[in-house]
Design a protein around this motif. Structure first.
Motif, PDB file in Angstrom:
ATOM      1  N   ALA A 100      14.253 -34.330 -17.303  1.00 10.76           N
ATOM      2  CA  ALA A 100      12.833 -34.561 -16.861  1.00 10.76           C
ATOM      3  C   ALA A 100      12.523 -35.876 -18.268  1.00 10.76           C
ATOM      4  O   ALA A 100      13.320 -36.174 -18.748  1.00 10.76           O
ATOM      5  CB  ALA A 100      12.892 -33.108 -17.846  1.00 10.76           C
ATOM      6  N   ASP A 101      10.937 -35.508 -18.117  1.00  9.41           N
ATOM      7  CA  ASP A 101      10.253 -36.619 -19.583  1.00  9.41           C
ATOM      8  C   ASP A 101       9.861 -35.324 -20.523  1.00  9.41           C
ATOM      9  O   ASP A 101       9.892 -36.426 -21.335  1.00  9.41           O
ATOM     10  CB  ASP A 101       8.993 -37.461 -18.796  1.00  9.41           C
ATOM     11  CG  ASP A 101       9.411 -37.637 -17.466  1.00  9.41           C
ATOM     12  OD1 ASP A 101       9.787 -38.740 -17.826  1.00  9.41           O
ATOM     13  OD2 ASP A 101       8.898 -37.689 -16.141  1.00  9.41           O
ATOM     14  N   ILE A 102       9.629 -34.347 -19.941  1.00 13.85           N
ATOM     15  CA  ILE A 102       9.760 -33.824 -21.399  1.00 13.85           C
ATOM     16  C   ILE A 102      10.116 -32.024 -20.871  1.00 13.85           C
ATOM     17  O   ILE A 102      10.170 -31.740 -19.848  1.00 13.85           O
ATOM     18  CB  ILE A 102       8.138 -33.966 -21.142  1.00 13.85           C
ATOM     19  CG1 ILE A 102       7.621 -32.940 -22.643  1.00 13.85           C
ATOM     20  CG2 ILE A 102       6.897 -33.240 -20.343  1.00 13.85           C
ATOM     21  CD1 ILE A 102       5.936 -32.487 -23.128  1.00 13.85           C
ATOM     22  N   CYS A 103      10.218 -31.196 -21.930  1.00 13.56           N
ATOM     23  CA  CYS A 103      11.059 -30.084 -21.801  1.00 13.56           C
ATOM     24  C   CYS A 103      10.143 -28.877 -22.431  1.00 13.56           C
ATOM     25  O   CYS A 103       9.590 -28.766 -23.754  1.00 13.56           O
ATOM     26  CB  CYS A 103      12.902 -30.174 -22.470  1.00 13.56           C
ATOM     27  SG  CYS A 103      13.565 -30.884 -21.399  1.00 13.56           S
ATOM     28  N   LEU A 104      10.102 -27.985 -21.793  1.00 16.25           N
ATOM     29  CA  LEU A 104       8.817 -27.196 -22.023  1.00 16.25           C
ATOM     30  C   LEU A 104      10.774 -25.670 -22.297  1.00 16.25           C
ATOM     31  O   LEU A 104      11.370 -24.963 -21.572  1.00 16.25           O
ATOM     32  CB  LEU A 104       8.505 -25.622 -21.232  1.00 16.25           C
ATOM     33  CG  LEU A 104       7.994 -24.952 -21.292  1.00 16.25           C
ATOM     34  CD1 LEU A 104       6.262 -24.953 -21.305  1.00 16.25           C
ATOM     35  CD2 LEU A 104       8.313 -23.644 -21.902  1.00 16.25           C
ATOM     36  N   PHE A 105      10.460 -25.379 -23.865  1.00 20.99           N
ATOM     37  CA  PHE A 105      11.794 -24.697 -23.942  1.00 20.99           C
ATOM     38  C   PHE A 105      11.170 -23.411 -24.379  1.00 20.99           C
ATOM     39  O   PHE A 105      10.194 -22.753 -25.370  1.00 20.99           O
ATOM     40  CB  PHE A 105      12.135 -25.234 -25.745  1.00 20.99           C
ATOM     41  CG  PHE A 105      13.163 -24.498 -26.521  1.00 20.99           C
ATOM     42  CD1 PHE A 105      13.727 -23.535 -25.173  1.00 20.99           C
ATOM     43  CD2 PHE A 105      13.205 -24.628 -28.056  1.00 20.99           C
ATOM     44  CE1 PHE A 105      14.639 -22.865 -26.614  1.00 20.99           C
ATOM     45  CE2 PHE A 105      13.918 -23.239 -28.412  1.00 20.99           C
ATOM     46  CZ  PHE A 105      15.215 -22.437 -27.638  1.00 20.99           C
ATOM     47  N   MET A 106      11.209 -22.156 -24.042  1.00 14.74           N
ATOM     48  CA  MET A 106      10.500 -20.571 -23.532  1.00 14.74           C
ATOM     49  C   MET A 106      11.796 -19.868 -24.474  1.00 14.74           C
ATOM     50  O   MET A 106      12.509 -20.425 -24.216  1.00 14.74           O
ATOM     51  CB  MET A 106      10.623 -20.303 -22.739  1.00 14.74           C
ATOM     52  CG  MET A 106       9.918 -19.379 -22.563  1.00 14.74           C
ATOM     53  SD  MET A 106       9.483 -18.510 -19.895  1.00 14.74           S
ATOM     54  CE  MET A 106       8.176 -19.583 -20.261  1.00 14.74           C
ATOM     55  N   VAL A 107      10.890 -19.151 -25.537  1.00 13.99           N
ATOM     56  CA  VAL A 107      11.371 -18.285 -26.605  1.00 13.99           C
ATOM     57  C   VAL A 107      10.494 -16.759 -25.652  1.00 13.99           C
ATOM     58  O   VAL A 107       9.912 -16.837 -25.587  1.00 13.99           O
ATOM     59  CB  VAL A 107      11.704 -18.085 -27.949  1.00 13.99           C
ATOM     60  CG1 VAL A 107      12.405 -19.977 -27.860  1.00 13.99           C
ATOM     61  CG2 VAL A 107      10.590 -18.957 -28.096  1.00 13.99           C
ATOM     62  N   ASP A 108      11.416 -15.698 -26.369  1.00 11.54           N
ATOM     63  CA  ASP A 108      10.604 -14.549 -26.062  1.00 11.54           C
ATOM     64  C   ASP A 108       9.382 -14.316 -26.932  1.00 11.54           C
ATOM     65  O   ASP A 108      10.221 -13.517 -28.152  1.00 11.54           O
ATOM     66  CB  ASP A 108      11.523 -13.606 -24.972  1.00 11.54           C
ATOM     67  CG  ASP A 108      10.672 -12.516 -24.997  1.00 11.54           C
ATOM     68  OD1 ASP A 108       9.807 -11.973 -25.698  1.00 11.54           O
ATOM     69  OD2 ASP A 108      11.244 -11.380 -24.155  1.00 11.54           O
ATOM     70  N   ALA A 109       8.311 -14.274 -26.905  1.00 11.60           N
ATOM     71  CA  ALA A 109       7.931 -13.614 -28.018  1.00 11.60           C
ATOM     72  C   ALA A 109       7.803 -12.560 -29.091  1.00 11.60           C
ATOM     73  O   ALA A 109       7.324 -11.359 -30.044  1.00 11.60           O
ATOM     74  CB  ALA A 109       6.021 -14.206 -28.062  1.00 11.60           C
ATOM     75  N   ARG A 110       8.248 -10.803 -27.573  1.00 12.71           N
ATOM     76  CA  ARG A 110       8.203 -10.122 -27.727  1.00 12.71           C
ATOM     77  C   ARG A 110       9.785  -9.674 -28.436  1.00 12.71           C
ATOM     78  O   ARG A 110       9.896  -8.944 -29.742  1.00 12.71           O
ATOM     79  CB  ARG A 110       7.984  -9.145 -27.002  1.00 12.71           C
ATOM     80  CG  ARG A 110       7.185  -9.175 -25.449  1.00 12.71           C
ATOM     81  CD  ARG A 110       7.146  -8.289 -24.836  1.00 12.71           C
ATOM     82  NE  ARG A 110       5.135  -8.791 -24.615  1.00 12.71           N
ATOM     83  CZ  ARG A 110       4.216  -7.445 -25.206  1.00 12.71           C
ATOM     84  NH1 ARG A 110       4.795  -6.730 -25.193  1.00 12.71           N
ATOM     85  NH2 ARG A 110       3.083  -8.117 -24.791  1.00 12.71           N
ATOM     86  N   VAL A 111      11.225 -10.688 -28.203  1.00 12.62           N
ATOM     87  CA  VAL A 111      12.152  -9.778 -29.101  1.00 12.62           C
ATOM     88  C   VAL A 111      12.388 -10.800 -29.821  1.00 12.62           C
ATOM     89  O   VAL A 111      13.169 -10.227 -31.163  1.00 12.62           O
ATOM     90  CB  VAL A 111      13.087 -10.571 -27.587  1.00 12.62           C
ATOM     91  CG1 VAL A 111      14.826 -11.108 -28.182  1.00 12.62           C
ATOM     92  CG2 VAL A 111      12.936  -9.659 -26.429  1.00 12.62           C
ATOM     93  N   GLY A 112      11.426 -12.112 -30.142  1.00 13.41           N
ATOM     94  CA  GLY A 112      11.753 -12.951 -31.562  1.00 13.41           C
ATOM     95  C   GLY A 112      12.839 -13.810 -31.175  1.00 13.41           C
ATOM     96  O   GLY A 112      12.842 -14.066 -29.779  1.00 13.41           O
ATOM     97  N   ILE A 113      13.245 -14.478 -32.316  1.00 13.09           N
ATOM     98  CA  ILE A 113      14.261 -15.812 -32.115  1.00 13.09           C
ATOM     99  C   ILE A 113      15.767 -15.017 -32.593  1.00 13.09           C
ATOM    100  O   ILE A 113      16.374 -14.987 -33.037  1.00 13.09           O
ATOM    101  CB  ILE A 113      13.893 -16.877 -33.585  1.00 13.09           C
ATOM    102  CG1 ILE A 113      13.021 -17.537 -32.761  1.00 13.09           C
ATOM    103  CG2 ILE A 113      14.905 -17.936 -33.125  1.00 13.09           C
ATOM    104  CD1 ILE A 113      12.064 -17.693 -31.570  1.00 13.09           C
ATOM    105  N   LEU A 114      16.775 -15.563 -31.484  1.00 12.98           N
ATOM    106  CA  LEU A 114      17.863 -14.950 -31.435  1.00 12.98           C
ATOM    107  C   LEU A 114      19.004 -15.855 -31.761  1.00 12.98           C
ATOM    108  O   LEU A 114      18.578 -16.979 -31.511  1.00 12.98           O
ATOM    109  CB  LEU A 114      18.400 -14.382 -29.940  1.00 12.98           C
ATOM    110  CG  LEU A 114      18.084 -12.974 -29.237  1.00 12.98           C
ATOM    111  CD1 LEU A 114      18.001 -12.512 -28.405  1.00 12.98           C
ATOM    112  CD2 LEU A 114      17.382 -11.893 -30.536  1.00 12.98           C
ATOM    113  N   PRO A 115      20.240 -15.950 -31.639  1.00 14.67           N
ATOM    114  CA  PRO A 115      20.818 -17.066 -32.169  1.00 14.67           C
ATOM    115  C   PRO A 115      21.083 -18.232 -30.780  1.00 14.67           C
ATOM    116  O   PRO A 115      21.029 -18.895 -30.886  1.00 14.67           O
ATOM    117  CB  PRO A 115      22.446 -15.819 -32.023  1.00 14.67           C
ATOM    118  CG  PRO A 115      22.226 -14.943 -32.959  1.00 14.67           C
ATOM    119  CD  PRO A 115      20.828 -14.521 -32.820  1.00 14.67           C
ATOM    120  N   THR A 116      21.190 -17.119 -29.201  1.00 11.70           N
ATOM    121  CA  THR A 116      21.239 -17.657 -28.615  1.00 11.70           C
ATOM    122  C   THR A 116      20.047 -18.871 -28.345  1.00 11.70           C
ATOM    123  O   THR A 116      20.562 -20.419 -28.200  1.00 11.70           O
ATOM    124  CB  THR A 116      21.024 -17.039 -27.076  1.00 11.70           C
ATOM    125  OG1 THR A 116      21.843 -15.837 -27.477  1.00 11.70           O
ATOM    126  CG2 THR A 116      21.342 -17.796 -26.127  1.00 11.70           C
TER     127      THR A 116
END
Ligand code: GDP
Ligand code: MG
Length: 163
Positions: free
Chosen positions: A83-99
């Motif tokens: 890829a030229d660019i990555c969209l790194f997706m997280v879940d705004a409802r769950v919040g940030i997890l160690p994964t």
């Protein structure tokens, strides 16, 4: 020349939902594409006036906890390289997890060009997760709702310079 966007992130954050929204019925079956396994789906994306290639990192969903980390690392690294660019997706409802932190680390190590998106951002349940996403150190998160089609204008604005 168009560009390639890879959607990466842990299972269940909404990557495929966004992929499907961007690609609609224009999915190129990966079987036809040499060098692309079924774990990376590639499609012709359309977002407003932008046309580009999008890669969905799938195939992590069935992995056992044991194999998840290695598989996800390999798949993500492959997608980043394509890829030229990555969209790194997280879940705004769950919040940030160690994964999520592991993914952020992969992207940093690979020196990837990253757009951070906090998905499932429709409604107030997402406010805490959006703030947490800043802590990944990858800049301002886009508040996205892949399911409801919200935040796509912000995604468009970040992709425009690549077109
Ligand atoms: P993936 O594993 O990252 O590819 O995630 P999926 O696209 O399969 O989505 C996982 C779950 O999240 C599904 O139940 C989706 O319907 C749901 N989902 C995806 N996008 C959104 C969103 O914007 N808001 C909400 N509330 N749910 C979503
Ligand atoms: Mg998926």
């Amino acid at each position: 020349m168009s560009f390639t966007l890879a959607i990466v992130g842990r299972p269940n954050v909404g990557k495929s939902t966004l992929f499907n929204r961007l690609v609609g019925k224009r999915l190129a079956l990966v079987d036809d594409q040499p060098g692309v396994t079924r774990d990376l789906r590639e499609g012709a994306a359309r977002l407003g006036d932008l046309r580009f290639t999008v890669i969905d990192t799938a195939g992590l969903e069935e992995a056992t906890d044991d194999s998840l980390q290695g598989r996800m690392r390999r798949l993500t690294e492959r997608a980043v390289e394509m890829a030229d660019i990555c969209l790194f997706m997280v879940d705004a409802r769950v919040g940030i997890l160690p994964t999520d932190e592991i993914f952020a680390e992969i992207l940093r190590k690979k020196n990837a060009n990253v757009i951070l998106a906090a998905n499932k951002a429709e409604g107030r349940a997402a406010e805490g997760g959006l703030i947490e996403a800043w802590g990944l150190g990858l800049g301002e998160p886009i508040a996205l709702s892949a399911e409801h089609g919200e935040g796509l204008n912000d995604l468009h604005a970040q992709l425009m310079p690549l077109a």
